[in-house]
Design a protein around this motif. Structure first.
Motif, PDB file in Angstrom:
ATOM      1  N   MET A 224      -5.768  -2.483   6.551  1.00 15.85           N
ATOM      2  CA  MET A 224      -5.348  -1.166   6.084  1.00 15.85           C
ATOM      3  C   MET A 224      -4.909  -1.225   4.624  1.00 15.85           C
ATOM      4  N   ARG A 225      -4.142  -2.238   4.274  1.00 15.72           N
ATOM      5  CA  ARG A 225      -3.690  -2.375   2.879  1.00 15.72           C
ATOM      6  C   ARG A 225      -4.895  -2.486   1.945  1.00 15.72           C
ATOM      7  N   GLU A 226      -5.846  -3.313   2.330  1.00 15.04           N
ATOM      8  CA  GLU A 226      -7.043  -3.487   1.509  1.00 15.04           C
ATOM      9  C   GLU A 226      -7.783  -2.158   1.345  1.00 15.04           C
ATOM     10  N   TYR A 227      -7.902  -1.420   2.428  1.00 14.06           N
ATOM     11  CA  TYR A 227      -8.607  -0.130   2.425  1.00 14.06           C
ATOM     12  C   TYR A 227      -7.897   0.875   1.521  1.00 14.06           C
ATOM     13  N   PHE A 228      -6.572   0.945   1.615  1.00 13.54           N
ATOM     14  CA  PHE A 228      -5.805   1.894   0.801  1.00 13.54           C
ATOM     15  C   PHE A 228      -5.828   1.499  -0.672  1.00 13.54           C
ATOM     16  N   ASN A 229      -5.686   0.201  -0.934  1.00 14.83           N
ATOM     17  CA  ASN A 229      -5.690  -0.253  -2.325  1.00 14.83           C
ATOM     18  C   ASN A 229      -7.037   0.024  -2.987  1.00 14.83           C
ATOM     19  N   GLU A 230      -8.118  -0.186  -2.230  1.00 16.22           N
ATOM     20  CA  GLU A 230      -9.448   0.092  -2.771  1.00 16.22           C
ATOM     21  C   GLU A 230      -9.629   1.582  -3.059  1.00 16.22           C
ATOM     22  N   ALA A 231      -8.877   2.426  -2.316  1.00 17.68           N
ATOM     23  CA  ALA A 231      -8.948   3.878  -2.542  1.00 17.68           C
ATOM     24  C   ALA A 231      -8.055   4.307  -3.699  1.00 17.68           C
ATOM     25  N   GLY A 232      -7.381   3.356  -4.345  1.00 18.31           N
ATOM     26  CA  GLY A 232      -6.555   3.663  -5.509  1.00 18.31           C
ATOM     27  C   GLY A 232      -5.145   4.091  -5.187  1.00 18.31           C
ATOM     28  N   CYS A 233      -4.680   3.795  -3.987  1.00 13.46           N
ATOM     29  CA  CYS A 233      -3.319   4.193  -3.593  1.00 13.46           C
ATOM     30  C   CYS A 233      -2.328   3.065  -3.862  1.00 13.46           C
ATOM     31  N   LEU A 234      -1.083   3.430  -4.053  1.00 10.52           N
ATOM     32  CA  LEU A 234      -0.021   2.493  -4.412  1.00 10.52           C
ATOM     33  C   LEU A 234       0.930   2.306  -3.234  1.00 10.52           C
ATOM     34  N   GLU A 235       1.203   1.043  -2.865  1.00 14.65           N
ATOM     35  CA  GLU A 235       2.182   0.790  -1.804  1.00 14.65           C
ATOM     36  C   GLU A 235       3.594   0.895  -2.384  1.00 14.65           C
ATOM     37  N   VAL A 236       4.472   1.626  -1.703  1.00  6.95           N
ATOM     38  CA  VAL A 236       5.824   1.882  -2.199  1.00  6.95           C
ATOM     39  C   VAL A 236       6.840   1.651  -1.084  1.00  6.95           C
TER      40      VAL A 236
END
Length: 511
Positions: free
Chosen positions: A195-207
């Motif tokens: 999931m982290r990989e998928y979100f990061n590839e979509a340009g989202c930032l983990e906070v």
């Protein structure tokens, strides 16, 4: 003086502990031990023709022993599995002193003790790959007796550690004697990483956002309450992180997500734990239709990563996570499965409909909860394959944008799998005036006795007044997702340490 009572075997182990120290052997030595391989690596990579693994240093628990005079076989278990070790007296005791073999190995060590072995890999005369010990080191003495699981020649298992009360309460023992349990938690880690990989590839930032909150918001649930002594104010453990993440969208981030520990002071059952992990993600300039496609592709990717296929066995059901899920409006679902059309009904009509359908209600329930009660009773159990239930009435969705074609509805979906909700998503409400009115409606429900209704969060309304772009948001329970992806039937099986009654209270209840 300790009031702990020890069994005869536990007393014997403590006596062995004392004797080891008398021999000058520290049962809990300094932690550094130069492990250079694992059981799995040796079993998978050993090649007799290459003569590899000539200098093996491995550590793990003793899980079995067969002592035959001056030579012995044992089974060592590390994180990756088990491997046989061969121990010969004159190999680990090169001089005249045979204490390490005759006294320590044969008499003072026990099943469950953690030892280090230095030696080399070889194949025995019976064809079993083993580690020939040249040096034996005690790394940790076990004072408790492990429940040893055994299987006879016909495959019948004896003394299995299967009692849920013990397994969940003593997860450390469960992981030792039921190594297959580890696979569930390895898959859980893979799910989160994917999931982290998928979100990061979509340009989202983990906070990260606050766990302690002055106003619990973002969901309708009963919170845990605590008190901050220095500020002398009540605080709540968060029930959701939604409102803080949307504040960050107001602040200018285009996409943010968080894997959050949330807390809800509610009942416990096979699919609910008061402390749980929820992932929430918010993406600017997107809507709930875009989010459905985003979720489908994500779940397909997770299933392929974890299981190598999109098809997963969950109980008696074979569920396919391949993208392309059914989209069913909630009012249509009620019409399909309950046989009634509740569209346009007021609160009194809905209450009467519930009565006719034998759906239990409470006086504090408003229109939203009455519709939800009918849906829960008649529809959820039928939603086995991944299904997006969409377009909820506005009374059920106080944080959701009104539907662009029907203002009595909202642009919201919930994803159901095997009759259980897996995800909840909206086209987010970004009209501050509408949002305040919705909060006020929730406050009215709270005054009627609904202790799950939302508080009014004036600071969040103020944030919206600065302007939040059109946004789509999603919340997904990681515990339940792990259940589905690993085929587990209870949430307790995907939590290392599920919430349980204190041991004394549990024992009293059993009496």
């Amino acid at each position: 003086m300790s009031n702990i009572e020890y069994s005869e075997q536990e007393l014997q182990r403590r006596e062995s502990l004392s004797k080891l120290r008398e021999l000058g052997i520290e049962p809990y030595p300094a932690p550094l031990y130069p492990v250079n391989t694992t059981a799995k690596e040796i079993l998978e990579q050993y090649d007799e023709s290459k003569g590899n693994f000539k200098e093996v240093c491995i550590a793990g628990r003793i899980m079995s022993r067969r002592i035959m005079g001056a030579a012995s076989f044992g089974e060592l278990q590390d994180e990756t599995g088990r491997i046989q070790v061969y121990i010969k007296r004159d190999e680990i005791c090169e001089g005249e002193d045979k204490t390490m073999y005759n006294t320590v190995w044969k008499k003072l060590l026990d099943i469950g003790d953690i030892v280090g072995i230095k030696g080399f890999a070889f194949i025995t005369q019976t064809g079993q790959l083993s580690v020939h010990a040249k040096e034996l080191t005690l790394l940790s003495k076990s004072l408790k007796v492990l429940p040893i699981v055994k299987a006879d020649a016909d495959g019948t298992v004896h003394d299995a550690f299967t009692d849920p009360e013990l397994r969940y309460r003593q997860r450390y023992v469960d992981l030792i004697v039921n190594p297959q349990v580890k696979e569930t938690f390895i898959k859980r880690s893979q799910i989160v990483a994917t999931m982290r990989e998928y979100f990061n590839e979509a340009g989202c930032l983990e906070v990260e956002t606050p766990i302690l909150q002055s106003i619990p918001g973002g969901a309708t649930a009963r919170p845990f309450i605590t008190h901050h002594n220095a500020l002398d104010i009540p605080l709540y453990l968060r029930i959701a992180n939604e409102l803080y993440l949307k504040r960050l969208i107001v602040g200018g981030y285009s996409g943010v997500y968080e894997f959050a520990k949330d807390f809800r002071n509610e009942g416990m059952d096979k699919t609910h734990n008061p402390e749980f992990t929820c992932m929430e993600i918010y993406v600017a300039y997107k809507d709930y239709i875009w989010m459905m496609e985003f979720v489908e592709k994500m779940l397909e990717k997770i299933s392929l990563k974890v299981n190598g296929t999109t098809k997963v066995s969950i109980g008696d059901n074979k569920v396919d996570f391949k993208a392309g899920y059914r989209r069913l409006p909630i009012l249509e679902a009620i019409k399909e499965y309950a046989g009634v059309d509740v569209k346009g009904m007021d609160e009194d009509q809905l209450r009467e409909t519930c009565k006719k359908l034998n759906v239990e209600t409470e006086p504090s329930m408003g229109k939203g909860k009455l519709i939800d009660a009918i849906f829960g009773e008649y529809c959820e159990k039928n939603l086995i394959q991944p299904t997006f239930i969409i377009d909820y009435p506005v009374e059920m969705s106080p944080l959701t944008k009104r539907h662009r074609e029907d203002p009595s509805l909202t642009e919201r979906f919930e994803l159901f799998v095997c009759g259980k909700e897996l995800a909840n998503a909206y086209s987010e409400l970004n009209d501050p005036i509408d949002q305040l009115e919705r909060f006020e409606e929730q406050a009215a429900l709270k005054s009627k006795g609904d202790d799950e209704a939302m508080f009014i969060d004036y600071d969040f309304v103020r944030a919206l007044e600065y302007g939040m772009p059109p946004t789509s948001g999603l919340g997904m329970g990681i515990d339940r997702l792990t259940m589905f992806m690993t085929g587990q039937s209870t949430i307790q099986d995907v939590l290392f340490f599920p919430q349980m009654r204190p041991e004394k209270a549990a024992a009293k209840k059993e009496d």
